[in-house]
Scaffold this active site. Structure first.
Site, PDB file in Angstrom:
ATOM      1  N   SER A  38       0.805  -1.223   0.000  1.00  0.00           N
ATOM      2  CA  SER A  38       0.000   0.000   0.000  1.00  0.00           C
ATOM      3  C   SER A  38       0.833   1.266   0.000  1.00  0.00           C
ATOM      4  CB  SER A  38      -0.935   0.005   1.218  1.00  0.00           C
ATOM      5  OG  SER A  38      -0.201   0.000   2.417  1.00  0.00           O
ATOM      6  N   LYS A  97      -6.059   3.492   9.251  1.00  0.00           N
ATOM      7  CA  LYS A  97      -5.188   4.464   8.605  1.00  0.00           C
ATOM      8  C   LYS A  97      -5.762   5.875   8.702  1.00  0.00           C
ATOM      9  CE  LYS A  97      -3.148   1.203   5.310  1.00  0.00           C
ATOM     10  NZ  LYS A  97      -2.978   0.844   3.887  1.00  0.00           N
TER      11      LYS A  97
END
Length: 846
Positions: free
Chosen positions: A725, A768
């Site tokens: 990611s 996140k």
């Protein structure tokens, strides 16, 4: 070399390092009683003890007045002391050194109290080895050190004991007699003690000399011996020796009793076996059957019927019961058969707990025990609703997936409470033996059923709630694969006929509610994962942790530490400080521990009477817990080109990552650092390849990468990092570096990239986004395919952060860079640069 003492055998032979071959050691005579010599009170002081004596340091030895002992000398200083002192006089000072490991002790390394001794005999084994036979004369204390090298010489003062209690003092006479009797008993319990030692104990008239003589024979530490030597008061010395002697005497008596018990028990077992065989032979001669065995068989058969065993199980049990008529009761096979049949009779073949399917009550119990988790609670209520409408149905196997400390195990307990069923927790962490699940076959000695059957027998019902904790921690080795054995257990279509190796008959597990827990699903084999319905329990936000602390943890810790709300008043700011500065986890275990630490500090103040009530403020928390343990990563303070902000997901929640890139003259090499894994390293390579393929589109010269080395670094190098990611952030950092345009500090991004420039979805969006909020980020670029995950993001995050959906890297650069890049024709014929604006999420605050 070491100076050693032995009261029972001659001194061992020691060879100096300098000597190539030792000379034979003579065998000196060791006296077992007190020797004659000067008295400690100064009377009868022949030979006379001078006021200045050379001090001989001794390792692991304390010489007492009246003791005769051999000393083996090997140190150069000790040998020189003997060679220079003996021609002048035979009196030396024997002093124990504090540290036995020190080879060259000085005056400061010796105890201040020692014993003046006379040298009875000297035997020289070699140039560097001497054996002395010495006799203790009187205690002394060092007044002044006259010489320290090569050996110690000191002025001494002889020590005298205070007068003894007057004759006729009954208590004193009883004390001395008790010491004498205890010593005689100790000698009798010590096989290696000579008989002469007992005679000496009975014949020594002086109590002080008796205490010194007994101390020489006891097994005591050097410090304890020195303490007795320094004790001048004879009554206190006698009592001190009595304490040491009583402790060793008690140990000797316990050892003797244990040996007698083992011997007598073994003899009793042999006698019983012999008598049992005699009775069996007499009954056989008289033609009488073993009525005891027959009664036992009937009792077992009755218990099987009462347990409601199914027909196949009853047939297997009858076969075993018939074998009992032909197996001798004294044989091991008889007890194996009885244990097997008793296990069958104790299993809950037909016993079921009555379910309480009141969904409102179940909801109240779940809300009482757990905060929020609305998604999980809704699925549990649906599960109970189906059980209510279809009691005979086979429900799914639920798996609670989440980081440690979020309440997975306690959810299973709440389900059992809501249903009114018994709760069984079975820890699978570290289990490596398949027999733990399926049991051991009865051909093995000490075989037993598997853990599942054992727990069902223990709880006494066929439909408990069984929590299989830490299913992702199952291991495998030469004893089998427990995860494969779980395939039958966790399959509703098969576990109605589960066969344990020990039972060797089917047992119905279909009515059991199995609930598993795991931190990660990657270690779980795919077939086992396919049998479970996963309910993900994410980590808690700061707001949720604060609410859990107020509603659950604080009250529990106050109760455990004996406090009430009036004695310990917590402010919201104090709880917030504990949550933010002293914990970094997805769950709340560490939070509860820190709250408990503060509560214990309050309890200490109240218990001491310093205060009747304490108000817990942020300052009080900092005083108790110390400096803040965690410092949150913040947004970039500068906007230099080559730095981008990425987002990461960890078991403890989300974190932000500052991806740094730099370049310098070289040969076109790429270096990646920061303890990154293989997948993240591949993302860096893909980001560089994509940048080089888009060089003309970004306005970069064709030879921009030819003679340039690139270094990508992810700070916090001590923390391992991996995952795809960070690809978007790496590409953006490289593009910013080579175009000279900085990335906006308020923007963070996450997403996997492809060589075609597409942005692929990621996981952990909620965690996140929470990390971005803590760091002060105001805009997050996320893949377009992650739009489905936005409903899981907390509302408090959506109010403060703008989520921008992107599909390709062109959209990423258009939003992330501080200014637009100059337009340039595409390097591919017929291709245009796509600079469509990124898609913002509607309704988000800008």
């Amino acid at each position: 070399m070491k100076e050693t003492l032995s009261l029972k055998e001659p001194a061992p032979k020691e060879t100096p390092v300098e000597s190539p071959a030792p000379a034979p050691t003579p065998t000196p005579t060791v006296l077992t009683g007190p020797a004659t010599g000067p008295r400690e009170d100064g009377r009868g002081g022949e030979p006379s003890i001078p006021g200045v004596l050379p001090l001989l340091p001794m390792r692991n030895l304390v010489l007492f007045p009246g003791m005769v002992a051999p000393l083996s000398l090997g140190r150069a200083g000790s040998i020189r002391l003997i060679e220079e002192s003996l021609p002048k006089g035979k009196i030396i000072g024997a002093v124990a050194q504090r540290n036995p490991e020190q080879d060259e002790p000085g005056s400061a390394d010796l105890f201040p109290v020692g014993t003046a001794a006379t040298v009875l005999k000297l035997v020289r084994q070699s140039e560097n080895s001497v054996i002395l036979l010495v006799q203790g004369l009187s205690r002394f204390t060092v007044r002044k050190v006259v010489q320290d090298k090569p050996y110690v010489v000191a002025e001494i003062e002889l020590l005298t004991s205070p007068p003894l209690p007057p004759p006729g003092d009954k208590e004193w006479e009883a004390t001395v007699k008790n010491l004498r009797d205890s010593a005689a008993r100790w000698v009798g319990l010590t096989p290696e003690a000579p008989e002469e030692m007992r005679l000496a104990i009975l014949n020594i008239p002086d109590p002080g000399s008796l205490a010194d003589f007994i101390t020489g024979g006891l097994n005591m530490a050097l410090a304890q011996r020195q303490e007795i030597l320094e004790e001048l008061d004879v009554p206190r010395r006698v009592r001190l020796v009595q304490q040491r002697l009583s402790a060793q005497l008690e140990i000797q008596e316990i050892q003797q009793k244990l040996q007698q018990d083992v011997s007598s028990k073994f003899t009793e077992l042999q006698r019983r076996a012999y008598l049992r065989e005699q009775i069996h032979a007499i009954q056989k001669e008289l033609g009488e059957g073993d009525e005891g065995v027959g009664q036992q068989i009937e009792q077992l058969r009755k218990r099987l019927v009462e347990a409601g065993t199914p027909k196949p199980v009853m047939e297997a049990a009858e076969r075993e019961l018939k074998r009992l008529n032909y197996v001798p009761p004294a044989s091991a096979e008889f007890s194996v058969i009885v244990s097997y049949v008793e296990t069958l009779a104790e299993l809950p073949w037909v016993k079921l707990s009555q379910d309480n399917l009141d969904l409102h009550q179940a909801q109240l119990i779940l809300d009482r025990d757990h905060y929020d988790l609305a998604k999980v609670k809704r699925r549990l209520i649906e599960y109970l609703a189906v059980r209510k409408l279809n009691p005979s149905g086979r429900g799914p196997i639920l798996c609670f997936l989440g980081p440690p400390g979020v309440g997975k195990t306690s959810l299973g307990q709440s389900i059992a409470d809501a249903l009114g069923r018994k709760f069984v927790r079975l820890s699978l962490g570290g289990m490596r033996d398949e027999a733990e699940i399926r049991g051991h076959r009865r051909t093995y000695i000490g075989s037993m059923p598997g853990r599942l059957i054992q727990e069902l027998r223990r709880c006494g019902t066929r439909n408990p709630v069984i929590m299989l904790d830490e299913i992702d921690k199952l291991g495998t080795d030469f004893r089998g694969d427990p995860a494969s054995a779980m395939l039958e257990v966790l399959d509703p279509a098969q576990n109605h006929a589960f066969v344990d190796h020990y039972l060797d008959v089917p047992f119905d597990l279909s009515q059991v509610i199995f609930i598993t827990t795991a931190n990660y699903m990657d270690p779980v084999p795919a077939p086992l994962r396919d049998r479970m319905e996963t309910l993900e329990i994410p980590g808690y936000t700061e707001r949720e942790k604060l609410a859990i602390a107020k509603g659950y943890l604080l009250g529990r810790q106050l109760k455990e530490n004996g406090l009430d709300a009036g004695q310990c008043r917590w402010s919201s700011a104090a709880l917030a400080k504990v949550t933010e500065d002293y914990t970094r986890e997805a769950g709340v275990r560490e939070l509860e521990r820190q709250i408990g630490s503060v509560c214990r500090a309050v309890a200490a103040q109240i218990a001491k009477g310093e205060s009747g009530q304490v108000g817990v403020t942020p300052a009080f928390v900092a005083e108790v817990l110390g400096p803040a343990q965690y410092i949150r990563e913040t947004r970039l303070k500068t906007d230099r080109p080559g730095v981008a902000t990425g987002l990461a997901y960890t078991p403890a929640g989300g974190e932000i990552l500052h991806i740094e890139a730099t370049c310098f003259p070289g040969k076109g090499n790429l270096t990646l650092t920061g303890q990154i894994g293989d997948v993240m390293e591949e993302s860096g390579l893909a980001a560089l390849s994509l940048l080089r393929s888009r060089a003309k589109e970004l306005g970069l010269p064709s030879d921009a990468f030819k003679d340039t080395d690139i270094h990508i670094h992810v700070p916090s190098g001590a923390v391992p990092k991996d995952g795809p990611s960070a690809g978007v952030a790496m590409f953006t950092a490289l593009a910013s570096l080579f175009t000279g345009v900085a990335v906006r500090p308020s923007v963070a991004m996450t997403g996997e990239i492809t060589l075609r420039g597409l942005v692929l979805p990621i996981g952990g969006l909620k965690e996140k986004s929470l990390a971005a909020l803590r760091a002060g980020i105001r805009q997050i670029l996320i893949p377009k395919l992650n739009e489905k995950d936005l409903p899981d993001v907390p509302a408090e995050v959506k109010k403060k952060i703008r989520f921008t959906l992107v599909e390709n890297v062109e959209q990423v650069l258009a939003v992330a860079l501080a200014k637009k890049l100059p337009q340039s024709p595409s390097s591919t014929p017929g291709r245009k640069v796509h600079r469509a604006p990124a898609t913002p999420v509607k309704g988000r605050a800008r």
